[in-house]
Design a protein around this motif. Structure first.
Motif: not given
Length: 95
Positions: A36-51
């Motif tokens: 959750g420290i990568g970018a504003k867009y990916t900070k949202l919990a609904k977007r993580r985990p990311l692949q």
């Protein structure tokens, strides 16, 4: 002359959206996004985990960032086609 390898990469978010970015270290950047420290867009919990689903390398930062910008201008369908038709480097394993 720059000696680092510069990457344009694409992440698939948990919510099904794509995130395009730039880095010199794919594994570190993926880890940052998933914390959750990568970018504003990916900070949202609904977007993580990311692949990480795609990465291309470039000799210069400028080339990699131009590829990132161009990808972000595409529609969803165009992005899907891009990912199908452009080769990707070997991606880091998720932790």
């Amino acid at each position: 002359m720059e000696s680092k390898v510069h990457y344009f990469y694409v992440l698939l978010c948990k919510d099904g959206t794509f995130y395009g970015g730039y880095t010199t270290d794919l594994a570190r950047r993926l880890n940052e996004h998933n914390q959750g420290i990568g970018a504003k867009y990916t900070k949202l919990a609904k977007r993580r985990p990311l692949q990480m689903i795609h990465a291309e390398f470039f000799v210069t930062r400028s080339e990699a960032q131009k590829a990132e910008y161009a990808f972000k201008q595409l529609t969803r369908r165009q992005k899907e086609n891009y990912l199908r038709t452009h080769p990707s480097v070997t991606l880091p394993n998720e932790k």
